[in-house]
Design an enzyme around this catalytic site. Structure first.
Site, mmCIF file in Angstrom:
data_model
loop_
_atom_site.group_PDB
_atom_site.id
_atom_site.type_symbol
_atom_site.label_atom_id
_atom_site.label_comp_id
_atom_site.label_asym_id
_atom_site.label_seq_id
_atom_site.Cartn_x
_atom_site.Cartn_y
_atom_site.Cartn_z
ATOM 1 N N SER A 111 0.839 -1.188 0.000
ATOM 2 C CA SER A 111 0.000 0.000 0.000
ATOM 3 C C SER A 111 0.881 1.248 0.000
ATOM 4 O O SER A 111 1.711 1.417 -0.889
ATOM 5 C CB SER A 111 -0.964 -0.035 1.194
ATOM 6 O OG SER A 111 -1.965 0.953 1.074
ATOM 7 N N GLU A 209 -1.870 -2.230 -8.309
ATOM 8 C CA GLU A 209 -3.048 -2.527 -7.494
ATOM 9 C C GLU A 209 -3.481 -1.228 -6.835
ATOM 10 O O GLU A 209 -2.730 -0.264 -6.783
ATOM 11 C CB GLU A 209 -2.742 -3.601 -6.439
ATOM 12 C CG GLU A 209 -1.714 -3.199 -5.394
ATOM 13 C CD GLU A 209 -2.293 -2.433 -4.199
ATOM 14 O OE1 GLU A 209 -3.491 -2.588 -3.900
ATOM 15 O OE2 GLU A 209 -1.537 -1.675 -3.574
ATOM 16 N N HIS A 278 -5.017 -4.964 -1.699
ATOM 17 C CA HIS A 278 -5.942 -4.819 -0.564
ATOM 18 C C HIS A 278 -7.050 -5.864 -0.653
ATOM 19 O O HIS A 278 -8.235 -5.560 -0.787
ATOM 20 C CB HIS A 278 -6.533 -3.421 -0.554
ATOM 21 C CG HIS A 278 -5.506 -2.352 -0.342
ATOM 22 N ND1 HIS A 278 -4.629 -1.943 -1.325
ATOM 23 C CD2 HIS A 278 -5.210 -1.609 0.754
ATOM 24 C CE1 HIS A 278 -3.850 -0.983 -0.847
ATOM 25 N NE2 HIS A 278 -4.181 -0.765 0.410
#
Length: 307
Positions: A111, A209, A278
């Site tokens: 992330s 992502e 995620h």
């Protein structure tokens, strides 16, 4: 720059836990730490992990101090991030990359940690790990066993093979491609453009992502990567999980349509459907290692990230 593989973990090793971005959920973090201890590891928690400064886990200097301390401590064999959120880009310019280069060790997260993966790899050559974090993933009650099992790759060097048996994979552009695996969160990759840490995708396999971005926002970011030459430069593209990336307006393009448009525009071998990001499970992989993508066999082979 030559790639540097960190040493594997052994039972009884000490690992450090830091929060270089946003503050983690402390209850989840405690459960995540307990999982590391169940693996036979000893845990050193950063002094500032419990601090809160708005959406940041303490002041920039405090988060930076924890990162430096873990890499400087010879007893710490791995640095594991508690959670993402936002904040790593704020400390990137102040990081002592020579310290990290002289003390290579496992570094783990995803992330917002994408900014640190990119910065550390390109400044030091250190191979890092894109994987679920203690407070935001491992410590939750519903965390999939595959997310937890990813940590076991840190104990024994072995190649990782991802096929349809892990999750259904869809070909966007046919072909075979190989190269160093790089990337991570799309928003963070775009935020490196024009900085000293701009993502290098030349002859690489690029993973993307994201989470909570509308299709038009994904469109904007992919367009920027495309115009910056990052999609064209890559040898191949891996499309990971785009969690909750749904439109909040009636007039919209579908997310799949947006992603397919830019991937096909780049015209590099590409597979979609990797459970990386995620999602639950969140499959962990090393970044900076050689990898091979084959759309004809729906297969990704990734070299071990440790020695």
């Amino acid at each position: 720059m030559n790639a540097v593989k960190p040493y594997r973990l052994q039972q009884g090793d000490k690992v450090g836990v830091i929060a270089p971005a946003s503050p983690p959920n402390q209850e989840n973090l405690e459960r995540g730490i307990a999982y590391l201890e169940d693996l036979g590891l000893r845990v050193k928690v950063g002094k500032n992990v419990s601090r809160i400064n708005g959406y940041l886990a303490g002041l920039d200097q405090e988060r930076l101090d924890d990162l430096h301390e873990m890499f400087q401590d010879p007893e710490v064999k791995a640095v594991i991030c508690a959670c993402g959120g936002y904040g790593t880009g704020r400390i990137a310019e102040q990081i002592d990359y020579e310290l990290i280069k002289c003390n290579p060790k496992i570094f783990w997260g995803y992330s917002d940690i994408t900014f640190l993966h990119t910065a550390i790899r390109q400044k030091t050559g250190l191979i890092t790990f894109h994987g679920p974090m203690l407070g935001s993933d491992i410590g939750k009650s519903d965390t999939h066993s595959l997310s937890k099992e990813g940590f076991k790759q840190l104990f024994e060097p072995s190649a990782f093979v991802y096929t349809d048996q892990v999750s259904p994979l869809e070909t966007l552009v046919e072909g075979e491609a190989s190269g160093e695996l790089v990337g991570g969160n799309l928003s963070l990759l775009v935020s490196t453009l024009g900085t000293n840490f701009e993502i290098d995708t030349k002859s690489k396999l690029l993973l993307i992502e994201d989470i909570n971005e509308e299709p038009r926002s994904v469109d904007r970011m992919l367009n920027q990567l495309y115009m910056a030459g990052k999609l064209k430069d890559a040898n191949g593209i891996l499309v990971g999980d785009f969690c909750n990336c749904i439109a909040k307006r009636d007039l919209t393009l579908a997310l799949d349509e947006v992603i397919a448009y830019y991937v096909k525009l780049a015209n590099k071998p590409a597979l979609k459907g990797f459970l990386m990001g995620h999602c639950n499970p969140n499959i962990s992989i090393p970044l900076g290692v050689p990898a091979k993508l084959n759309t004809l066999e729906n297969r990704l082979i990734v070299d071990s990230g440790i020695v």
